[in-house]
Design an enzyme around this catalytic site. Structure first.
Site, short mmCIF file in Angstrom:
data_model
loop_
_atom_site.label_atom_id
_atom_site.label_comp_id
_atom_site.label_asym_id
_atom_site.label_seq_id
_atom_site.Cartn_x
_atom_site.Cartn_y
_atom_site.Cartn_z
N GLY A 1 -33.31 -1.72 8.03
CA GLY A 1 -34.52 -2.44 8.34
C GLY A 1 -35.08 -3.12 7.09
O GLY A 1 -34.34 -3.52 6.19
N SER A 2 -36.40 -3.20 7.03
CA SER A 2 -37.04 -4.04 6.02
C SER A 2 -36.99 -3.49 4.60
O SER A 2 -37.35 -4.22 3.67
CB SER A 2 -38.49 -4.31 6.42
OG SER A 2 -38.54 -5.15 7.55
#
Length: 485
Positions: A218-219
């Site tokens: 993810g981020s």
């Protein structure tokens, strides 16, 4: 002698020669490997008939040791560290052999390592019973316990690293298991425990921190993308980027939206610093398209992706796929598509940024001692390479501080301490709740610890989870434990 008899004599001679050769090979060339085999009953009696050396934490606290109990197996392996240290120590079992440190440092613990030769000579000359050496881990018991407690009953992992040395201060994987249940001399109970652990759908034997199934990051991967944007794209934290509510992905009819449902700034524009601060998907997706998949992968490799590490536990490789097209590169830039990581790798990214861009080799063993407590190996810090230039590391640090001060990672704030961090919420692609991530280091101006936390499927928050809400408080507790030492 006629021809048939001669041929028969040659065949018989060859058979005898083959028998002699194979026997000699087993007795001399292959003897050591046969003797060391975990299925060799004599080897099992030999190993359990001598005092195996302890495994201790950085302050000398034993987390694995041997106690004399008599009987066929004279020594019983016990684990005072229990579940908290299980994935670091591993287990030493009559039935199922050895894992983790018990396996990779077996020669030392059993007292058979070449480095302990003079200790063995001393034992013979003084009439002492043979004994193994000890292995001192880099794990700090206070930090390890803080990581264990903060993660709670949630599935996931925590890794904490000292950025300047690569020493691993905490390594936690949950759920865990009791190594003592597999080290018992009650073989029936051991087999029952083994069957139950392997049947558990939560996979307690799996070391999620370094060697389990890898995760979409993810981020938190946006740190790598931001590094590539600065190093290869020539951007600065103040560089303006498009940040619409949705990014149209080329070559497809699909779009990439922001989680918060709107644009990342006035006029659909944002800066690189603000894009990281609020975790703007569209700005980073566009960066992925502009930079291209090869640049993303090469930058990730500079942080250690694609490297098979031993710490000395063998770790799973973190990967960024080759041959990505533009829409795949956009997804990869926000840590999705087929990007996969271990928590150790994510901690290494933050540790490299914290260490002025220099990536240190992660280490779980600090010192090896002989039975007489004399140091026979002192593991020294080792550079793996430079992940980014110092100026880039300083820019990334500044942007990560913004994430914690007034961005998506405010739950990691510590009073009186400047913390740098990055949140992540990773879609799993299998209709389960997303994983919650947080990675950070502190103090930002004089880093003592870098942390990575993953909570599988949002933990107790489930579908409502985010990295800032679920994983950041865990990282904060670990950083606080280090800073309070």
């Amino acid at each position: 002698m006629n021809a048939p008899l001669r041929r028969l004599a040659v065949v018989v001679a060859l058979l005898f020669a083959s028998l002699l050769l194979s026997t000699s090979w087993i007795q001399y060339v292959g003897a050591s490997s046969v003797a060391a085999g975990q299925g060799n009953v004599r080897q099992v009696y030999r190993e359990f008939g001598r005092e195996r050396g302890p495994i201790v934490t950085s302050d000398g606290q034993p987390v694995a040791l041997s106690t004399e109990v008599g009987g066929d197996y004279q020594y019983l392996r016990q684990y005072p560290g229990g579940q908290v240290y299980a994935h670091a120590t591993g287990f030493f079992s009559i039935v199922y052999g050895r894992t983790a440190i018990e396996s990779v440092q077996n020669d030392v613990l059993a007292g058979t390592a070449d480095s302990l030769f003079y200790s063995r000579i001393g034992q013979v000359l003084t009439g002492q019973d043979p004994a193994g050496g000890s292995v001192e881990l880099t794990l700090d018991p206070v930090v390890q316990q803080a990581a264990w407690d903060a993660l709670g009953e949630q599935r996931g992992a925590v890794v904490a690293i000292e950025p300047s040395t690569g020493r691993i201060l905490a390594l936690v994987s949950r759920p865990s298991f009791d190594p003592g249940s597999l080290a018992s001399h009650d073989l029936g109970a051991v087999q029952e425990a083994w069957a139950a652990l392997n049947a558990d759908p939560d996979r307690p034997l799996e070391n999620r921190a370094v060697a389990g199934r890898t995760y979409p990051p993810g981020s938190v991967f946006k740190i790598v993308t931001a590094a590539a944007a600065i190093e290869e794209g020539g951007l600065t934290p103040e560089s303006q980027l498009p940040g619409p509510a949705e990014l149209a992905l080329p070559q497809t009819t699909a779009t990439l939206p922001n989680v918060f449902g709107g644009p990342c700034g006035p006029g659909d524009l944002t800066t690189l610093a603000d894009a990281l601060r609020i975790s703007c998907n569209t700005a980073f997706g566009q960066l992925g398209i502009d930079l291209g998949g090869d640049v993303l992968r090469e930058q990730a490799e500079d942080f250690g992706f694609g490297t098979e590490l031993t710490i000395p536990l063998r770790t799973a490789e973190s990967t960024v796929p080759e041959g990505m097209d533009p829409p795949q590169s956009a997804q990869a830039a926000i840590g999705q598509f087929d990007v996969r990581v271990t928590p150790l790798q994510v901690a290494m990214v933050s540790a490299a940024v914290a260490n002025d861009g220099v990536l240190m080799r992660p280490q779980l063993v600090r010192t090896v001692r002989g039975p007489d407590l004399q140091v026979v190996e002192d593991v020294q810090p080792e550079q793996l390479g430079r992940a980014v230039e110092q100026s880039t590391a300083e820019a990334l640090t500044s942007m990560m501080v913004g994430v914690v001060e007034d961005g998506s990672g405010t739950a990691a704030q510590i009073d009186g301490v400047t913390v740098a961090g990055k949140t992540g919420t990773a879609q799993t692609g299998n209709e389960t709740d997303p994983h919650a991530w947080f990675t950070s280091f502190a103090p930002a101006d004089d880093p003592r610890v870098a942390v990575a936390v993953v909570v599988e499927n949002g933990g107790s928050a489930g579908s409502e989870a985010s990295g800032g809400r679920v994983a950041a408080p865990v990282a904060r507790a670990v950083m606080q434990a280090v800073l309070d030492r």
